[in-house]
Scaffold this active site. Structure first.
Site, PDB file in Angstrom:
ATOM      1  N   LYS A  83      -2.636 -75.170  23.647  1.00 32.18           N
ATOM      2  CA  LYS A  83      -2.866 -73.718  23.691  1.00 32.18           C
ATOM      3  C   LYS A  83      -3.513 -73.367  24.755  1.00 32.18           C
ATOM      4  CE  LYS A  83      -6.995 -73.363  21.069  1.00 32.18           C
ATOM      5  NZ  LYS A  83      -8.079 -72.893  22.027  1.00 32.18           N
ATOM      6  N   ASP A  84      -4.312 -74.149  25.493  1.00 33.44           N
ATOM      7  CA  ASP A  84      -4.810 -73.716  26.945  1.00 33.44           C
ATOM      8  C   ASP A  84      -3.916 -74.127  28.130  1.00 33.44           C
ATOM      9  OD1 ASP A  84      -7.279 -73.307  25.603  1.00 33.44           O
ATOM     10  OD2 ASP A  84      -7.954 -75.505  25.735  1.00 33.44           O
ATOM     11  N   ARG A 108      -6.412 -62.233  21.251  1.00 36.40           N
ATOM     12  CA  ARG A 108      -5.580 -62.352  20.195  1.00 36.40           C
ATOM     13  C   ARG A 108      -6.408 -62.335  18.975  1.00 36.40           C
ATOM     14  NH1 ARG A 108      -4.768 -65.988  16.684  1.00 36.40           N
ATOM     15  NH2 ARG A 108      -5.998 -67.429  17.872  1.00 36.40           N
ATOM     16  N   ARG A 109      -7.506 -62.979  18.810  1.00 38.95           N
ATOM     17  CA  ARG A 109      -8.066 -62.973  17.527  1.00 38.95           C
ATOM     18  C   ARG A 109      -9.041 -61.822  17.430  1.00 38.95           C
ATOM     19  NH1 ARG A 109     -10.330 -68.950  18.769  1.00 38.95           N
ATOM     20  NH2 ARG A 109      -8.766 -70.150  17.625  1.00 38.95           N
ATOM     21  N   ARG A 128     -18.647 -66.931  23.885  1.00 39.54           N
ATOM     22  CA  ARG A 128     -18.016 -68.115  24.568  1.00 39.54           C
ATOM     23  C   ARG A 128     -18.808 -69.312  24.195  1.00 39.54           C
ATOM     24  NH1 ARG A 128     -15.696 -68.559  29.974  1.00 39.54           N
ATOM     25  NH2 ARG A 128     -14.811 -70.472  29.140  1.00 39.54           N
ATOM     26  N   ARG A 156     -21.098 -72.244  19.907  1.00 37.93           N
ATOM     27  CA  ARG A 156     -20.752 -71.083  19.004  1.00 37.93           C
ATOM     28  C   ARG A 156     -21.427 -71.115  17.674  1.00 37.93           C
ATOM     29  NH1 ARG A 156     -14.616 -69.387  20.784  1.00 37.93           N
ATOM     30  NH2 ARG A 156     -14.816 -70.406  22.999  1.00 37.93           N
ATOM     31  N   CYS A 198      -4.594 -64.899  28.942  1.00 38.22           N
ATOM     32  CA  CYS A 198      -5.729 -64.052  28.528  1.00 38.22           C
ATOM     33  C   CYS A 198      -5.527 -62.711  28.551  1.00 38.22           C
ATOM     34  CB  CYS A 198      -7.065 -64.904  29.107  1.00 38.22           C
ATOM     35  SG  CYS A 198      -7.131 -66.641  29.186  1.00 38.22           S
TER      36      CYS A 198
END
Length: 316
Positions: free
Chosen positions: A90-91, A138-139, A156, A162, A248
């Protein structure tokens, strides 16, 4: 016969990246015919700090996008300092640097987003105006589409950072990739999971990618790590990502999955504030293969791009 040269594995220095690379290190060693205790000798890990690891106070879109997690590692591959790299798919940007390829996609872990909170079991249960921490556009957009009253805050850092911010009360809830939590042995922390058919995850979420130089794409040990069903699904998801300029700067989700003899694909693109949501579904015979899957995703992504236009782009 000459001895097998060590396969040097490049990876980021975060705890999650090292956990993922360690899993692949053991599998690569096995594919090379070595016992687990010889993994470091035949497939040594080379830790490379990326720009994405160093910059923790801004969204990636402000400082260069997803490529910040791969640039230094890809340079090491091209320079011959490492022989392969382990990435979270995904990155990975859609376009690869000349001379490099994604040579193997192992079997995907859980692709879902995980919901973590000290007070609520689900996103829907958060009180009005609750603070949701995420660095993912997206989230953010998907959460605001469901709960426009939420106060979405930039959060981040690596997984431990987190989690500590959640415990310290800087957010009432956070969203993380279920796969990352599982690989870190933290699979018991989520209070619930986001249904990927209702809110598709990032394209390729849960999958790892093994990147090599193009000249090494057919070395024998890679064959043992490839998982055809995963490669098929992520080809469709990344096809949609390519069409929707999945960086992004765009809030897009894509989820492909087997349904009988077919591959089904769900894609959505949202405005950053979650007000506008464009969604589509498509399917094909799974036997058609990854190239057809990529075209399926590309076509569906283009349809959504035509519908959403400028609404799905983050303003400068």
């Amino acid at each position: 016969m000459p001895a097998q040269q060590p396969v040097r594995i490049g990876a980021r220095g975060s705890k999650l990246s090292l956990a993922q690379a360690g899993q692949m290190q053991r599998r690569i060693a096995a594919a090379l015919g070595a016992p687990p205790e010889d993994a470091e000798r035949v497939a040594p890990l080379v830790v490379i700090t990326t720009s994405g690891d160093r910059i923790q106070d801004r969204r990636l879109l402000e400082v260069g996008g997803k490529g910040l997690f791969t640039k230094e590692i890809e340079e090491a591959l091209l320079d011959g300092r490492i022989d392969c790299a382990i990435h979270s798919l995904k990155d990975m940007p859609v376009a690869a640097p000349e001379g490099l390829v994604l040579a193997a996609i192992p079997e995907r872990e859980d692709p879902r987003d995980a919901f973590l909170s000290l007070t609520a079991d689900r996103l829907e249960d958060l009180p009005r105006g609750a603070r949701l921490g995420t660095a993912s556009l997206r989230r953010q957009a998907q959460s605001l589409n469901l709960r426009p009253d939420l106060d979405v805050r930039l959060l981040r850092g690596n997984v431990d950072t987190r989690l500590e911010k959640l415990r310290a009360g800087e957010a009432d809830a956070i969203l993380l990739a279920a796969s990352g939590l599982s690989r870190l042995g933290l699979g018991d922390l989520p209070r619930s999971f986001i249904d990927p058919r209702l809110s598709p995850p990032a394209p390729g979420q849960g999958a790892l990618a093994i990147q090599t130089r193009e000249s090494d794409r057919d070395v024998p040990w890679l064959a043992a790590l490839r998982h055809a069903p995963t490669a098929l699904a992520v080809a469709a998801e990344r096809g949609a990502m390519a069409a929707l300029e999945g960086s992004c700067r765009t809030a897009i989700g894509a989820y492909a999955f087997a349904e009988g003899e077919d591959l089904a694909l769900i894609v959505e693109a949202l405005s950053p504030d979650g007000v506008h949501r464009f969604r589509g579904e498509a399917r094909m015979a799974a036997s058609a293969g990854p190239s057809a899957a990529a075209l399926l995703g590309l076509d569906l992504g283009r349809r959504l791009q035509a519908e959403g236009g400028d609404l799905i782009l983050l303003a400068d």
